[in-house]
Design an enzyme around this catalytic site. Sequence first.
Site, PDB file in Angstrom:
ATOM      1  N   HIS A   1       0.848  -1.203   0.000  1.00 42.12           N
ATOM      2  CA  HIS A   1       0.000   0.000   0.000  1.00 42.12           C
ATOM      3  C   HIS A   1       0.884   1.255   0.000  1.00 42.12           C
ATOM      4  CE1 HIS A   1      -2.903   3.084   1.293  1.00 42.12           C
ATOM      5  NE2 HIS A   1      -2.102   3.348   2.318  1.00 42.12           N
TER       6      HIS A   1
ATOM      7  N   ASP B   1       6.050  21.116 -26.808  1.00 39.89           N
ATOM      8  CA  ASP B   1       6.042  19.768 -26.227  1.00 39.89           C
ATOM      9  C   ASP B   1       7.115  19.744 -25.151  1.00 39.89           C
ATOM     10  OD1 ASP B   1       6.025  16.925 -25.744  1.00 39.89           O
ATOM     11  OD2 ASP B   1       5.162  16.668 -27.736  1.00 39.89           O
TER      12      ASP B   1
ATOM     13  N   TRP C   1       7.169   0.026   3.832  1.00 41.87           N
ATOM     14  CA  TRP C   1       7.702   0.686   2.628  1.00 41.87           C
ATOM     15  C   TRP C   1       9.078   1.269   2.907  1.00 41.87           C
ATOM     16  CZ3 TRP C   1       8.989   5.727   0.990  1.00 41.87           C
ATOM     17  CH2 TRP C   1       8.796   6.733   1.929  1.00 41.87           C
TER      18      TRP C   1
ATOM     19  N   SER D   1      12.526   5.670 -14.006  1.00 39.17           N
ATOM     20  CA  SER D   1      11.416   6.417 -14.604  1.00 39.17           C
ATOM     21  C   SER D   1      11.357   7.829 -14.030  1.00 39.17           C
ATOM     22  CB  SER D   1      10.102   5.669 -14.346  1.00 39.17           C
ATOM     23  OG  SER D   1       9.009   6.519 -14.546  1.00 39.17           O
ATOM     24  N   SER D   2      11.453   7.939 -12.704  1.00 39.67           N
ATOM     25  CA  SER D   2      11.378   9.260 -12.077  1.00 39.67           C
ATOM     26  C   SER D   2      12.523  10.152 -12.512  1.00 39.67           C
ATOM     27  CB  SER D   2      11.445   9.134 -10.559  1.00 39.67           C
ATOM     28  OG  SER D   2      10.280   8.576 -10.080  1.00 39.67           O
TER      29      SER D   2
ATOM     30  N   HIS E   1      13.454  11.846   3.264  1.00 40.31           N
ATOM     31  CA  HIS E   1      12.853  13.115   3.619  1.00 40.31           C
ATOM     32  C   HIS E   1      12.650  14.051   2.436  1.00 40.31           C
ATOM     33  CE1 HIS E   1      10.686  15.338   6.460  1.00 40.31           C
ATOM     34  NE2 HIS E   1      11.136  16.400   5.830  1.00 40.31           N
TER      35      HIS E   1
ATOM     36  N   GLU F   1      12.117  13.103  -0.408  1.00 39.63           N
ATOM     37  CA  GLU F   1      10.997  12.461  -1.110  1.00 39.63           C
ATOM     38  C   GLU F   1       9.658  13.002  -0.627  1.00 39.63           C
ATOM     39  OE1 GLU F   1      10.573  10.364  -3.542  1.00 39.63           O
ATOM     40  OE2 GLU F   1       8.479   9.800  -3.217  1.00 39.63           O
TER      41      GLU F   1
ATOM     42  N   TYR G   1       9.046  15.943   0.316  1.00 37.00           N
ATOM     43  CA  TYR G   1       8.805  17.239  -0.325  1.00 37.00           C
ATOM     44  C   TYR G   1       8.574  17.097  -1.814  1.00 37.00           C
ATOM     45  CZ  TYR G   1       9.622  18.997   4.205  1.00 37.00           C
ATOM     46  OH  TYR G   1       9.476  19.218   5.536  1.00 37.00           O
TER      47      TYR G   1
ATOM     48  N   SER H   1      -1.292  27.341  -5.616  1.00 33.76           N
ATOM     49  CA  SER H   1      -0.952  28.725  -5.929  1.00 33.76           C
ATOM     50  C   SER H   1      -1.521  29.166  -7.270  1.00 33.76           C
ATOM     51  CB  SER H   1       0.568  28.908  -5.943  1.00 33.76           C
ATOM     52  OG  SER H   1       1.104  28.543  -4.699  1.00 33.76           O
TER      53      SER H   1
ATOM     54  N   HIS I   1      15.285  13.127  11.800  1.00 28.02           N
ATOM     55  CA  HIS I   1      14.146  13.272  12.708  1.00 28.02           C
ATOM     56  C   HIS I   1      13.202  12.072  12.605  1.00 28.02           C
ATOM     57  CE1 HIS I   1      11.803  15.740   9.468  1.00 28.02           C
ATOM     58  NE2 HIS I   1      11.503  14.476   9.376  1.00 28.02           N
ATOM     59  N   HIS I   2      13.435  11.210  11.623  1.00 26.12           N
ATOM     60  CA  HIS I   2      12.672   9.958  11.556  1.00 26.12           C
ATOM     61  C   HIS I   2      13.286   8.904  12.464  1.00 26.12           C
ATOM     62  CE1 HIS I   2      10.352  11.207   7.967  1.00 26.12           C
ATOM     63  NE2 HIS I   2      11.441  11.887   7.679  1.00 26.12           N
TER      64      HIS I   2
ATOM     65  N   THR J   1       7.184  27.017   5.214  1.00 22.33           N
ATOM     66  CA  THR J   1       5.867  26.419   4.976  1.00 22.33           C
ATOM     67  C   THR J   1       4.782  27.362   5.462  1.00 22.33           C
ATOM     68  OG1 THR J   1       6.952  24.335   5.481  1.00 22.33           O
ATOM     69  CG2 THR J   1       4.584  24.268   5.190  1.00 22.33           C
TER      70      THR J   1
ATOM     71  N   LYS K   1       4.052  30.129   3.057  1.00 21.84           N
ATOM     72  CA  LYS K   1       3.170  29.736   1.957  1.00 21.84           C
ATOM     73  C   LYS K   1       1.710  29.824   2.379  1.00 21.84           C
ATOM     74  CE  LYS K   1       6.083  26.934  -0.872  1.00 21.84           C
ATOM     75  NZ  LYS K   1       5.660  27.594  -2.104  1.00 21.84           N
TER      76      LYS K   1
ATOM     77  N   ARG L   1       1.911   1.701  15.125  1.00 20.46           N
ATOM     78  CA  ARG L   1       1.502   1.503  13.735  1.00 20.46           C
ATOM     79  C   ARG L   1       1.913   0.113  13.280  1.00 20.46           C
ATOM     80  NH1 ARG L   1       5.950   5.030  10.316  1.00 20.46           N
ATOM     81  NH2 ARG L   1       4.781   4.238   8.558  1.00 20.46           N
TER      82      ARG L   1
END
Lengths: 373, 194, 527
Positions: free
Chosen positions: C78, C107, C143, C171-172, C255, C257, C259, C270, C304-305, C330, C333, C452
Site C-alpha cells: 500500500h 512539447d 515501505w 522512470s522518475s 525526507h 521524497e 517534499y 498557488s 528526525h525519523h 511552509t 506559503k 503503527r
Amino acid sequence: MRTRLITALAAGLPLAASAQSQLNLTQGVTEVSNRVYDLHMTIFYICCVIGAIVFGAMFYSMWRHRKSKGYKPASFHENVKVEIAWTVIPFLILVGMAIPATSTLLAMEDTSEADVTVLVTGSQWKWHYKYLDRDVEYFSLLATPRQQIENRLDKGENYLLEVDRPLVIPTDTKVRFLITSDDVIHSWWVPDFAVKKDANPGFINEAWTKVDEPGIYRGQCAELCGKDHGFMPVVVIAKEPAEYQAWLDEQERMQREAKAEEQRLLAMSMSMDELMELGERVYLGNCAACHQPNGQGIPGVFPSLVGTEMMLNDINGHIDIVVNGKNGTAMQSFKNMLSLREIAAVVTYERNAWGNNTGDMVQAADVNAYVNE
Amino acid sequence: MSEAPQTEPRPDNGRIIRRLLLTVAGMFAFGFALVPLYEAFCDLTGFNGRTRNEAAAVSTHQVDTSRTVNVQFITRNAQGMPWDFKAEMNSVRVHPGETRVVNFLASNPTGSNMVAQAIPSVAPGEAALYLNKTECFCFNQQPLQAGADTAMPMQFYLDPDIPEHIHTLTLSYTLYDMTANATPDVLAQMAPAN
Amino acid sequence: MSTVVGEMDHHDHHHAPTGISRWLFTTNHKDIGSLYLWFSFIMFLVGGSMAMVIRAELFQPGLQLVDPHFFNQMTTVHGLIMVFGAVMPAFTGLANWMIPMMIGAPDMALPRMNNWSFWILPFAFAILLASLFMEGGGPAFGWTFYAPLSTTYSGDSTALFVFSVHIMGISSIMGAINVIVTIMNMRAPGMTYMKMPLFVWTWFITAFLLIAVMPVLAGAVTMVLTDKYFGTSFFDAAGGGDPVMFQHIFWFFGHPEVYIMILPSFGIISAIIPAFSRKKLFGYASMVYATAAIAGLSFLVWAHHMFTTGMPVAAELFFMYCTMLISVPTGVKVFNWVATMWRGSMTFEVPMLFALAFVILFTIGGFSGLMLAITPIDFQYHDTYFVVAHFHYVLVSGAIFSIMAAAYYWLPKWTGHMYDTTLARWHFWTSLISVNVLFFPMHFAGLAGMPRRIPDYAVQFADINQIVSIGGFAFGLSQLIFLWVVIKCVRTGEKAPAKPWEGAEGLEWTVPSPAPYHTFETPPKVD
C-alpha cells in the site's frame, strides 16, 4: 457548510485535551514522562492558537470577500513589511518552543549513576530481561491465549498487553535499560515512562527511568519486526524497593534450584505419552506462531516440519537447530528459553506429530549433550 | 532569459542532460560513499557506540585517581552461535588512564572447528570515544578447535578526558559464527588439529 | 462559475493516430500526461483497495480476515504503491500536460525519453504486484524496508521489490531530466524565470530533488540486494556493518521524497486560489524562495525519523532545530494563500473547494509535523498512529486533494467539457467528511498508545478503529464518484470555453478547449 468542519474540529480539541483520557498522551508515572506530557500540551495549545488565527482569517475572508456578496477584488499582491513579519514572528514562536524542548531533552540525560541495570533483548517476537550483577534472567512472552486472538473466546481486559513474566523494577530508583536485539530491529516502549528506544542487533542502546508509583505499566514493541510485531507486549511491574529485593532474591533462588533440579532429572526418562503431552504444549506456545499448529509452516517464509529430511532422519540436526537456532533466520536458539525436558519433549513431539511417526524419543539427557557439553 | 523558442530541442539540451546524468551518477556513488562517511563520522563522534577496530597506543596518561568509572561487560551470542562465551568478571572499576586486562572465556562445545568474530558496542555511545583498547580479541577472527576453550584478553584504558558525567560504561560483545567467512590465515591456525 | 459556456471550436479530441499504437508509441506530451494520470488513478485504486483490506482487518480487535504476514504485505505494498505509483506519477502526468502549455512550449524537450519514462512504469508495478502471489508472499517489511528485516529476514520477493524500485527510480529520474530541460530551454520568448507560474517553479525544484535523491534510493536498494544475496554486510553487524546506517541512507532519500510529493501541490494551490479569488497571488517571489528554502532544508532533517535509534543529544538537537525551521517557509506559503484570498472576490467552484480543504488540512498535518519535530515528545509519538495520522493528512488531504483540485481545474482544458458540477460537489463533500473521519481519530489512537503496522490491537482502541475504518470505506467509495465524474467529463458534458474560469491566468487558457493535439507550435509572446 465549511464552518461545520471547524466546529467539529473545535469540539474534538478539548476532548483530546482532557487529561488521562483514552484520547490523549498519558502523563505517565515519572518526572520525565510528566515533563514530556506538559511539553506535548504546550506545543499543542500553541498550534491551536496559530490555527485559530490562520483559519479564522481564512474563514472570515471566505465569508466576507465573496463574489456572491458583490465584493470587488483588491489589487494588492505583495507587502514587504507583512511578509517579513510573518517570517520573523513564526521564527520567534519556534525559538519559544525550542527552549522547553531542549531543556526537557537535556533532562532526559540524567547523568547520575543507576542502581539497577537490566539488559533488554528483543527477538522475534518476545523480550528477554537479564538483571546485570544478579543471576536472574528470563523471557517474557505474550500471555493472551490464541483463542482470544482468533475470536473463539471473549477478549480480556488486557488483551495483547499481557505477558507471562513481566519485568520487575524498584520504585524511586534509577533503573538503566540496556537495549539490544538478537535478530531484527525492535523498539522497547513503555508510554508511562516516556521511554522508547530501538533494539538494534549487534549494538546496545541505553535508556533509563525512575518510577514514582508502584503499579503495572504496559507497552508494546514499536518497530515493525516481522509477522508477530503486534504480539510482543512489554509489561513492567514497579514494586517498592524492599519488595523488589525480596522478589529478586526469590527469583535467583528459584532459577538456581531449577537448574539443579534439571540436572537431577537428567537421569530420569519420560514416557512417550508424557513427552508428547508436554511437547505439544511447548510447541503451541513457542513454535506454532511460525511453523503453524499443523506443522506445515508458511511456504516460502517458515519451513514445514512435516515429512522433511530433518524430521524423519536427522535427529542430531534437529536437536541442534532447536538448541542453537539457525543464524540469519527467525529460527532462534531455545537453549535459554526452554528447559532440557521441554526441548526433549518438543523435539519428540515434532518427530511424531502430523504423520511424521518416526517413533523417535528424545530425553533430557540427550539434549544435555548439546547444551552443556 | 528571453531566448528564441524552438520546436526542435536546442543544441545545449545535450549539455544539460549530460550534467544531470553526471549528477545522477554522482548521487548514486554518494549513496555508497555514505558508508565510509558514516563510519568515519562514527569514529569521530562515537555515534552509535562503535569502537575503533584497531589497537590504540599504549596509555601514557597520568592515572586520574580522583574518580572511578564502572566498566560493565556484556557477552552475547548471535543466533546459531553455540559457543559458551563470558567475561571473567561482570564489571570492573577503573581510574581513567589506568590500563586493565580483562579475559573473556570462550569454549567451543561442538564437534567441529569453528571461527568466531566478536563485535563490540558501547553504551553510552559517546563513551566509545574514550575507550582505548590496546589489545583485543575483537580485532581479529578467533579460531577454536572442536571441544577446546580459550581465554581471550582485552587490554584497555579510559582516556582521562572522559566526561565527568559518565559513571558507567557498558561494553558489549556479540559473538558471531564466521566459520563460513573465515580468512585463510585464521583457518591455517587451526590446521594442525585436523 | 462552472456553468459558463464559451463559443470555441469543438473538433473531437481524437484527431491524432488512433489505436493501441497511438498510446504505445506516442511522444506527445498530452498523450503521455493522460497515460500518467490514468495510470496513477488505477494505482490509487489498487493501493486504496489494499488500504481497505487493512481497515477491514482493523475494524475489530482480533484476527478476522488476513493473517499478520499478509497484513504486513498489505501495509508495505500500500505504501509503495501510493508513494511511487499514485502520487508521484500523478504529478508527473500533470507536469507533462501543463508545463509545456504553461511556458508556451510545443512539447516536452525530450519526447522519446518521455515515452520511455512512462512505459517502464507499468512493468515496475506489475513486478511488484506479482510478487504478492509468489510463495512466501510479497515484501512485508514496510515501505521503509529497514534492514535487517528486509535483508537477512526477508523472503525471496525482495529481489523483485528491489528490481521494481530500480525501474521506478529510473522512470522518475528520466521524468525529472525532461522537466528540467524543458523548463530551461523551451520557455516562450519573454517567459523569464520569475514570470513562470508557480506550478512550473515548484516542479522545477522538485525535479532537482528527484535527481538528487532517487539515485540514493537506488543505492540503498542495491545494498539491500547485495546484503541479501551477495554476501556483503553493509547493514549486518557481524561483518562490520550497521543496521542504523540503512536508516540514515534511506531517510537521506526519504525526507526530500516527502517534499517531492508536496512541492508540486503548492504550485497547484498557488494557481487555483488566485483564480477563484480573482486576485493575483500574494507574494509570488517569496513563494519561490520559500519553495527553494524547503527543498534545501529537506536535506538537513532526515534523522528526525530516527530519534529513537539512539543518537547523541547534540545530533538530536541539530535535527530538531532544522526540522522546526522548515515550518517557517511552509508557514509563509500558507500565509500567502490566505493573503491572496483576503479582499478577493471569491467563488467556490469544485477546484477551489479542494484547494481550500487542502490549505486547512495540510496545515493540520503541518501542526502535527511540528509536534513530531520536538524530540522529547517524538519519543512518545514515534511509530504510533499519531505518525500515521500526520503523514496521511499531508499526503491524502494534502497531495491527493491538490491532485483532485488540479484535475477539476484543468479537466475542461483536457476534455473540452465541463465536469458534472453536482457529482463533483458530491465527490468533494463526501471526500472531505470521510477523510477526516478516517484520519482525525488516528491522532487519538496514536496518542493513547497504539503502535503503527499492527494487525491487531488492545481493546481500548476498538472504538477509534471502528470509526476510522468506517471513514476509510467511505473515503474509498467516494473516489468512485471521481472516476464517474472523469469518465462522464471525457465523454460528454457542456462544452467548455478556452477559459472556463473567470479569474484564471496563464498561457494554458489562451488555447482552445480541449487543447489541440499540438499547441504553441509558434511560440506565444509573453510580455
